[in-house]
Write a protein that holds these residues in place. Structure first.
Motif, mmCIF file in Angstrom:
data_model
loop_
_atom_site.group_PDB
_atom_site.id
_atom_site.type_symbol
_atom_site.label_atom_id
_atom_site.label_comp_id
_atom_site.label_asym_id
_atom_site.label_seq_id
_atom_site.Cartn_x
_atom_site.Cartn_y
_atom_site.Cartn_z
ATOM 1 N N MET A 195 5.237 7.250 -3.394
ATOM 2 C CA MET A 195 3.848 7.581 -3.239
ATOM 3 C C MET A 195 3.423 7.224 -1.822
ATOM 4 O O MET A 195 3.726 6.149 -1.329
ATOM 5 N N LEU A 196 2.730 8.118 -1.174
ATOM 6 C CA LEU A 196 2.284 7.874 0.188
ATOM 7 C C LEU A 196 1.267 6.745 0.243
ATOM 8 O O LEU A 196 0.507 6.521 -0.703
ATOM 9 N N LEU A 197 1.260 6.034 1.370
ATOM 10 C CA LEU A 197 0.361 4.900 1.531
ATOM 11 C C LEU A 197 -1.099 5.346 1.463
ATOM 12 O O LEU A 197 -1.930 4.663 0.863
ATOM 13 N N ALA A 198 -1.417 6.494 2.061
ATOM 14 C CA ALA A 198 -2.801 6.976 2.032
ATOM 15 C C ALA A 198 -3.246 7.263 0.597
ATOM 16 O O ALA A 198 -4.384 6.972 0.215
ATOM 17 N N LYS A 199 -2.349 7.814 -0.213
ATOM 18 C CA LYS A 199 -2.676 8.089 -1.609
ATOM 19 C C LYS A 199 -2.841 6.783 -2.387
ATOM 20 O O LYS A 199 -3.737 6.662 -3.217
ATOM 21 N N GLN A 200 -2.012 5.788 -2.090
ATOM 22 C CA GLN A 200 -2.139 4.482 -2.743
ATOM 23 C C GLN A 200 -3.485 3.843 -2.400
ATOM 24 O O GLN A 200 -4.157 3.291 -3.266
ATOM 25 N N ILE A 201 -3.862 3.924 -1.132
ATOM 26 C CA ILE A 201 -5.137 3.341 -0.704
ATOM 27 C C ILE A 201 -6.304 4.059 -1.378
ATOM 28 O O ILE A 201 -7.255 3.415 -1.835
ATOM 29 N N ALA A 202 -6.231 5.382 -1.473
ATOM 30 C CA ALA A 202 -7.313 6.145 -2.113
ATOM 31 C C ALA A 202 -7.434 5.791 -3.592
ATOM 32 O O ALA A 202 -8.542 5.557 -4.096
ATOM 33 N N ILE A 203 -6.316 5.720 -4.290
ATOM 34 C CA ILE A 203 -6.345 5.375 -5.716
ATOM 35 C C ILE A 203 -6.816 3.943 -5.902
ATOM 36 O O ILE A 203 -7.635 3.660 -6.784
ATOM 37 N N LEU A 204 -6.320 3.040 -5.072
ATOM 38 C CA LEU A 204 -6.714 1.639 -5.184
ATOM 39 C C LEU A 204 -8.199 1.451 -4.874
ATOM 40 O O LEU A 204 -8.873 0.639 -5.519
ATOM 41 N N ILE A 251 0.581 2.943 -9.317
ATOM 42 C CA ILE A 251 0.755 2.434 -7.953
ATOM 43 C C ILE A 251 1.962 1.508 -7.979
ATOM 44 O O ILE A 251 2.064 0.646 -8.850
ATOM 45 N N PRO A 252 2.907 1.665 -7.044
ATOM 46 C CA PRO A 252 4.083 0.783 -7.048
ATOM 47 C C PRO A 252 3.686 -0.679 -6.899
ATOM 48 O O PRO A 252 2.924 -1.035 -6.009
ATOM 49 N N LEU A 253 4.211 -1.509 -7.780
ATOM 50 C CA LEU A 253 3.883 -2.927 -7.752
ATOM 51 C C LEU A 253 4.862 -3.720 -6.907
ATOM 52 O O LEU A 253 4.638 -4.886 -6.626
ATOM 53 N N VAL A 254 5.948 -3.085 -6.496
ATOM 54 C CA VAL A 254 6.949 -3.727 -5.658
ATOM 55 C C VAL A 254 7.007 -2.964 -4.347
ATOM 56 O O VAL A 254 7.020 -1.735 -4.332
ATOM 57 N N ARG A 255 7.043 -3.686 -3.248
ATOM 58 C CA ARG A 255 7.072 -3.069 -1.920
ATOM 59 C C ARG A 255 8.434 -2.429 -1.697
ATOM 60 O O ARG A 255 9.473 -3.052 -1.905
ATOM 61 N N THR A 256 8.434 -1.175 -1.282
ATOM 62 C CA THR A 256 9.681 -0.483 -0.944
ATOM 63 C C THR A 256 9.740 -0.291 0.564
ATOM 64 O O THR A 256 8.709 -0.114 1.209
ATOM 65 N N PRO A 257 10.930 -0.340 1.144
ATOM 66 C CA PRO A 257 11.038 -0.119 2.588
ATOM 67 C C PRO A 257 10.542 1.265 2.962
ATOM 68 O O PRO A 257 10.629 2.209 2.189
ATOM 69 N N PHE A 258 10.018 1.380 4.174
ATOM 70 C CA PHE A 258 9.470 2.644 4.626
ATOM 71 C C PHE A 258 10.535 3.721 4.615
ATOM 72 O O PHE A 258 11.618 3.546 5.171
ATOM 73 N N GLY A 259 10.263 4.817 3.969
ATOM 74 C CA GLY A 259 11.195 5.949 3.940
ATOM 75 C C GLY A 259 12.282 5.836 2.880
ATOM 76 O O GLY A 259 13.130 6.712 2.790
ATOM 77 N N ALA A 260 12.276 4.783 2.077
ATOM 78 C CA ALA A 260 13.356 4.601 1.092
ATOM 79 C C ALA A 260 13.299 5.663 0.015
ATOM 80 O O ALA A 260 14.346 6.116 -0.480
ATOM 81 N N ALA A 261 12.122 6.121 -0.344
ATOM 82 C CA ALA A 261 12.011 7.118 -1.411
ATOM 83 C C ALA A 261 12.476 8.493 -0.950
ATOM 84 O O ALA A 261 12.797 9.350 -1.757
#
Length: 143
Positions: free
Chosen positions: A1-10, A129-139
């Motif tokens: 999930m993109l960071l911008a989408k996570q921020i919007a949902i959060l 929303i992912p509850l665990v931090r994933t490295p950038f670009g890992a998905a």
């Protein structure tokens, strides 16, 4: 999930949980004052108006402290229901400390924070929303 989408949902989750918490806080205050004066009547319009006023203060505090708090807790791997509730309770305590001169019960503000934190946790889990931090670009490189 993109960071911008996570921020919007959060952001939506935090606003909704703070607004619902404000309605519950308004009902708590009515009950608190009703115990002191049993002649007090319940007027729905006044309760909704008061909940709107409380939301004016609760929503910005939830956004200012909640968004960075969520990402910090997730970054350090400390994200759980209890950490979200403690963060929200501290935010409620901050609001309660600033409104002591207005005659608001401080315990009610702390309770508002805790209830909003529980509701925020439920909505966060339901919104995927992912509850665990994933490295950038890992998905992007999964097979």
């Amino acid at each position: 999930m993109l960071l911008a989408k996570q921020i919007a949902i959060l952001t939506l989750v935090l606003c909704l949980s703070a607004a619902v918490g404000a309605v519950l806080f308004s009902l708590f205050l009515w009950f608190y004052f009703y115990l002191q004066d049993p002649e007090m009547r319940f007027v729905l319009f006044e309760q909704l108006h008061f909940a709107g006023v409380v939301s004016i203060f609760a929503v910005p505090v939830a956004l200012i402290l909640g968004l960075p708090g969520f990402f910090l807790l997730r970054h350090f791997g400390l994200l759980s229901m209890w950490s979200i509730c403690v963060l929200a309770t501290l935010a409620g305590g901050l609001v309660g400390a600033t409104t002591l001169t207005a005659g608001m019960p401080w315990v009610g503000c702390v309770g508002l924070g805790f209830v909003s934190g529980v509701l925020a946790w439920v909505l966060i889990v339901r919104s995927n929303i992912p509850l665990v931090r994933t490295p950038f670009g890992a998905a992007q490189w999964t097979r």
